[in-house]
Every structure is written in C-alpha cells, then in structure tokens.
Enzyme design. Structure first.
Site, PDB file in Angstrom:
ATOM      1  CG  MET A  19      10.210  43.549 -19.699  1.00 39.50           C
ATOM      2  SD  MET A  19      10.606  45.138 -20.475  1.00 39.50           S
ATOM      3  CE  MET A  19      12.403  45.119 -20.408  1.00 39.50           C
ATOM      4  CB  CYS A 102       2.584  37.572 -15.824  1.00 40.39           C
ATOM      5  SG  CYS A 102       2.262  37.467 -17.608  1.00 40.39           S
TER       6      CYS A 102
END
Length: 332
Positions: A19, A102
């Site tokens: 993350m 992503c």
C-alpha cells in the site's frame, strides 16, 4: 498450513498488501513481528528504481526481521522492469511482485498498473522479461479485469503461469470499480481453477470472519489484508490464528497498544527523518486512535504538533486518559 512460492516455504497464509504511503519498512517490520506470513513493499516505479532515486531506495530498504520480503514493481517497459528487478535482487529482495492492479489514474495513465490488463500480449512480455532477469520467485498482483465487460484475470493468470510466475494475487474488483462496491470473492475461484499456482484473495477483509469467507468462496490458498490493518498491525496475527484454530485472539491491551504506537512513530522518524516522519506518522496515529473517546480532538492536536517530543507527549497523555479499549468499528 502454509504457502509455497517457488522454493520458498512459508508458515501461514496471511499476507500484508502493498500500500503506497503505508507499507514502508517500519510498518512492514511491525506487521511481520505481529505474525504476518509475508510482507510486500510499497509499489516502486521501475524507472525510478533504475535511476536510484532516494525515494525508490527508501521504499526498497528492508531489514532481516522482514525476510523473506517481497518488493513490488510497477512499469510498462519489459527491459526497465527486468533491470529494476535485478537491482532489487542485489539489494536482498527474496521475491519480486509485479503490479498489474493499481487503479490510480497517474499509474494507469502511464500504461502501468491495471492498465496492463487491457493488453495481454504486452503484459506477457513484461512478466516473461522479469522472470528471466532474476533467480528468485516472481509473483503477480492484479484485479479481476479492467471493467465488468473484460474480467480477464483467469486468462491472464494462465499466461502468467506459462511464463514462470510463481504466485498470483487477485483483488476482487475491476479497475473501474476503484475501491467502490464489494469485492467479488467468488470470482477469484475462476482464477484458482485456471492455474496450478498458489492464488491469494484480496479485498474487503476487515474481520477474521471475512478472511474465512473469502477463502471458502474463492478456494484461494491464502488471503491478503490491506486497509483492514490500518491502525491494527496485530490484525494479521488474529486472522492467521482464526484460520488455523477457529479461535479469536483478543486485541492487545491498552498498555501494549500505547507502547506499539510510540515504537512505530519512533521507527518512522528514524527511517524517514524527523520532518517527513512526523508528517507521515499522522495518518497512522489517527488510525490507531479510532474508536477511542476524544479521538477527534487528539487527531487535531497531533496534526498541529511540530516536534517528536510533543507528539510522544500527546500519545502518552491520550492513552493514559483511556479507561479501556474501544469497540472498534469495521474498517474499510
């Protein structure tokens, strides 16, 4: 039961998600110590990696306690991805993870991340070049597809297996969903049935029961936890214990939480430097305080603090005033 990624045999099957802005080395080390099976770096742009930018090297930095640690790379050029992978092997990475999931506009606009799911032939070239460049396992993280009309993760998973990818993680949303709606855990089963590789399910795991339901619905070999561990680095240990025993572990005591927050902030200051470390620590401190009485006022004070001593004093005072642990609401 554990995960096997190529020659690596890991105990457990609960993985920390990569993350951006969250899974830096201090957080990864903390989560690993709390019982995560595997931790993965923040996404690193392959082009920045081969230029040896300070930010990319900081993201790739790791310590022995994290091992085996995976470095996640993003990019759209096979040769650049291969070179960045080799550099991380030299730096001690045990696994290279390729980002094809992503959904952020900046990444997708550069034809990287989940944009690669729209061009399977080019995605295959990137996967193959990276696998051939290194002698450690290469894994892949992606979504179910670009949109509801092109959920091609099963087909791309098979392509990945054929070129030598050793594990696949599926976030149960399309790129166009971003983080909206609900992750489609049953769809992950189609990926699992398409390959003989370990498949990890990801998305919306915020309780230990969520993790078990994901595995039951998807047939996945393991579970990846992302936003569910915000302010709860111990959550992966709880998930792992529940999956293995059916028993729920309690949260750490109030005193243990206080000590953990102080340690985490100190490690961030050492890793990022005082100024940047304090700025980046604010979101973590905010997550840690969620659910406690007077947490909103506490966050305001933390965001106004300008020195490590002031921040530490506020944390000490906040936890000293708590009469007991809060009932944490579900996290997303």
């Amino acid at each position: 039961m554990g995960l096997r990624i190529g020659p690596l045999a890991l105990e457990g099957r609960v993985v920390l998600a990569p993350m951006s802005g969250v899974t830096d080395m201090p957080f990864r080390r903390l989560v690993k110590r709390q019982g995560a099976t595997l931790v993965i770096s923040e996404m690193i742009a392959s082009q920045a990696m081969i230029r040896h930018t300070r930010q990319s090297l900081l993201k790739a930095a790791h310590v022995p306690e994290e091992h085996p640690m995976a470095v996640q790379l993003a990019g759209c050029d096979p040769e650049v991805m291969a070179e960045a992978a080799k550099l991380n092997v030299d730096l001690g990475a045990a696994i290279i993870d390729i980002n094809m999931g992503c959904p952020v506009k900046k990444v997708v606009g550069g034809h990287a991340g989940s944009a690669l799911m729209r061009d399977e032939a080019h995605a295959a070239r990137i996967l193959e070049a990276t696998v051939k460049a290194v002698n450690i396992p290469v894994t892949l993280k992606m979504r179910t597809g670009w949109d509801d009309n092109s959920r091609n993760a099963p087909r791309l998973a098979k392509i990945a297996e054929d070129v030598g990818i050793q594990m696949i993680t599926i976030h149960g949303r399309t790129r166009c969903q971003l983080y909206n709606g609900k992750a489609d855990w049953p769809f992950i089963r189609q990926v699992k049935e398409a390959v003989s590789l370990p498949v990890i399910g990801n998305g919306d795991v915020v309780t230990v029961e969520d993790a078990k339901t994901l595995l039951d619905q998807s047939g996945a070999d393991g579970v990846m936890v992302g936003r569910g561990c915000y302010g709860r680095p111990w959550f992966l240990r709880q998930v792992s214990h529940y999956l293995e025993t059916g028993e729920k572990l309690p949260d750490p005591s109030l005193e243990e939480k206080r000590a953990l927050v102080l340690e985490h902030v100190e490690e961030m200051l050492l890793h990022h430097g005082e100024y940047t470390g304090l700025l980046m620590a604010r979101k973590h401190i905010g997550w840690y305080s969620r659910g406690f009485p007077n947490s909103a006022e506490f966050r305001v004070a933390i965001n106004q603090a300008t020195t490590p001593q002031e921040v530490s004093g506020l944390i000490e005072d906040f936890y000293e005033k708590q009469g007991g642990d809060p009932t944490l609401s579900s996290q997303s």
